[in-house]
Design a protein around this motif. Structure first.
Motif, short mmCIF file in Angstrom:
data_model
loop_
_atom_site.label_atom_id
_atom_site.label_comp_id
_atom_site.label_asym_id
_atom_site.label_seq_id
_atom_site.Cartn_x
_atom_site.Cartn_y
_atom_site.Cartn_z
N ILE A 111 -31.29 43.46 -30.52
CA ILE A 111 -30.66 43.67 -29.22
C ILE A 111 -29.64 42.55 -29.03
N PRO A 112 -28.34 42.85 -29.06
CA PRO A 112 -27.31 41.80 -29.10
C PRO A 112 -27.40 40.77 -27.99
N TRP A 113 -27.59 41.21 -26.74
CA TRP A 113 -27.62 40.23 -25.65
C TRP A 113 -28.85 39.33 -25.75
N LEU A 114 -29.94 39.88 -26.30
CA LEU A 114 -31.14 39.08 -26.45
C LEU A 114 -30.97 38.06 -27.59
N ARG B 296 -28.08 36.70 -28.38
CA ARG B 296 -27.22 35.64 -27.82
C ARG B 296 -28.05 34.65 -26.99
N PHE B 297 -28.96 35.20 -26.21
CA PHE B 297 -29.83 34.34 -25.40
C PHE B 297 -30.72 33.48 -26.30
N ALA B 298 -31.27 34.09 -27.36
CA ALA B 298 -32.11 33.36 -28.30
C ALA B 298 -31.32 32.24 -28.97
N ALA B 299 -30.08 32.52 -29.35
CA ALA B 299 -29.24 31.51 -30.00
C ALA B 299 -28.97 30.34 -29.06
N ALA C 189 -43.67 31.63 -30.28
CA ALA C 189 -44.01 32.40 -29.08
C ALA C 189 -42.84 33.26 -28.59
N VAL C 190 -41.71 32.63 -28.28
CA VAL C 190 -40.61 33.36 -27.63
C VAL C 190 -39.95 34.36 -28.56
N PHE C 191 -39.54 33.93 -29.75
CA PHE C 191 -38.81 34.84 -30.64
C PHE C 191 -39.67 35.99 -31.16
N PRO C 192 -40.97 35.79 -31.44
CA PRO C 192 -41.80 36.95 -31.78
C PRO C 192 -41.86 37.99 -30.66
N VAL C 193 -41.86 37.53 -29.39
CA VAL C 193 -41.84 38.47 -28.27
C VAL C 193 -40.51 39.22 -28.25
N PHE C 194 -39.39 38.50 -28.48
CA PHE C 194 -38.08 39.15 -28.55
C PHE C 194 -38.07 40.22 -29.64
N ARG C 195 -38.73 39.91 -30.77
CA ARG C 195 -38.75 40.86 -31.89
C ARG C 195 -39.54 42.12 -31.50
N ILE C 196 -40.61 41.94 -30.77
CA ILE C 196 -41.38 43.10 -30.30
C ILE C 196 -40.54 43.94 -29.35
N ILE C 197 -39.82 43.28 -28.44
CA ILE C 197 -38.94 44.01 -27.51
C ILE C 197 -37.89 44.80 -28.29
N GLY C 198 -37.33 44.16 -29.34
CA GLY C 198 -36.35 44.85 -30.16
C GLY C 198 -36.93 46.08 -30.84
N HIS D 272 -28.24 38.74 -37.71
CA HIS D 272 -29.09 37.60 -38.07
C HIS D 272 -30.26 37.56 -37.09
N SER D 273 -31.41 37.11 -37.57
CA SER D 273 -32.63 37.14 -36.76
C SER D 273 -32.52 36.28 -35.51
N TYR D 274 -33.40 36.52 -34.56
CA TYR D 274 -33.39 35.81 -33.28
C TYR D 274 -33.43 34.30 -33.49
N GLY D 275 -32.49 33.62 -32.83
CA GLY D 275 -32.41 32.17 -32.91
C GLY D 275 -31.33 31.66 -33.82
N ALA D 276 -30.80 32.52 -34.72
CA ALA D 276 -29.65 32.12 -35.53
C ALA D 276 -28.41 32.09 -34.64
N TRP D 277 -27.41 31.30 -35.02
CA TRP D 277 -26.26 31.08 -34.15
C TRP D 277 -25.08 31.97 -34.53
N PHE D 278 -25.38 33.23 -34.89
CA PHE D 278 -24.35 34.16 -35.31
C PHE D 278 -24.61 35.50 -34.64
N TYR D 279 -23.53 36.22 -34.29
CA TYR D 279 -23.69 37.38 -33.42
C TYR D 279 -23.09 38.67 -33.96
#
Length: 294
Positions: free
Chosen positions: A174-177, A179-182, A210-219, A230-237
């Motif tokens: 989810i792109p906006w998620l 960006r927030f993770a990054a 904790a946070v990024f695994p939840v984001f992955r479930i939402i995705g 790139h996976s949640y938390g990487a700095w590329f969009y």
């Protein structure tokens, strides 16, 4: 014998025409090589060391059955220059998220005498959501101001040699998620690394476990399988369609064959648009570092 002579002459002609190619700026590959990375220059030495690291990484990934492909500007370089973008000094690889930890575990359990897998397990000053293969016989020396965030975070790390980035990559993003993770990950690195290591580690642990695994479930619930990033938390969009990426297709980079995206031209057009044209000289992204070989 005559057949081989003809083939040799044909190869020379093709090589000559490649070097005669004139870019939109009026420059040729020979012009670029003279200006940025002539043979024997520090940058060219760094590129060749990185190439050796990339070959080792690709060979290791194939050995354990992990698809691992070159990414980003290296794909542009392969298509446009046949190798490195002349002013570039890094190599990026991406691995499917489901295989990422297995590859990292193998690299840590079977260490190379000169290259080390750097992540938060092997270097407690490293708080990124990807891993890095580091050269132990070189050091990156920053030109940034001593109090800059980038320099402080780099100097907080145990390993500081030439590096090959290894990024996890996945669908259902989810792109906006992302960006927030990054932004969360960047803030942990920039605000705390090298200043408050215990806060940096605590922030990394909360995000990573904790946070990024939840984001992955939402995705997985709301995302699209074919929207790859790139996976949640990487700095590329960049968002790329799955069919442009897999199955991997061989691509030649600096005379070596690597795994590349299924459709490298489409990938580059989506991510970088008119990628076969050179940017103006003042827009060529040269990293603010020198390389010391140890």
């Amino acid at each position: 014998m005559q057949k081989y002579c003809i083939l040799f002459e044909y190869t020379k002609i093709i090589t000559t025409f490649a070097h005669m190619k004139t870019y939109n700026t009026g420059e040729t590959d020979d012009d670029l090589r003279r200006e940025y990375n002539p043979e024997g220059s520090n940058l060219r030495k760094a590129q060749l060391r990185l190439l050796d690291m990339a070959v080792y990484l690709q060979t290791t990934a194939k050995k354990i059955g992990v698809p691992c492909r070159i990414d980003g500007g290296n794909v542009i370089g392969a298509l446009r220059h046949g190798g490195f973008i002349p002013w570039d000094d890094d190599i990026d690889f991406v691995v499917d998220y489901k295989d990422f930890h297995r590859l990292c575990r193998y690299l840590k359990d079977h260490p190379h005498p000169q290259y080390v897998l750097q992540d938060n397990e092997t270097d407690k000053g490293f708080y990124k959501e990807w891993a890095v293969l580091r050269d132990l016989k070189s050091r990156e020396v920053s030109h940034d101001a001593a109090d800059s965030h980038d320099r402080r975070t780099a100097e907080a790390m145990k390993f500081q040699g030439l590096h090959v980035d290894i990024f996890p990559y996945e669908g259902y993003m989810i792109p906006w998620l992302q960006r927030f993770a990054a932004k969360l990950s960047v803030n942990v690195n920039m605000l705390f690394a090298g200043v408050h290591p215990w806060l940096a580690q605590a922030g990394y642990d909360v995000l990573h476990y904790a946070v990024f695994p939840v984001f992955r479930i939402i995705g997985r619930i709301f995302g699209n399988r074919d929207n790859c990033m790139h996976s949640y938390g990487a700095w590329f969009y960049e968002q790329l369609p799955r069919e442009a990426l897999v199955p991997h297709k061989d691509i030649v980079f600096e005379g070596k064959t690597f795994e590349g995206p299924a459709d490298p031209d489409r990938m580059c057009r989506v991510a970088y648009h008119d990628y076969m044209n050179l940017p103006p000289k003042d827009k060529r992204d040269r990293h603010k570092i020198d390389i010391e070989f140890l």
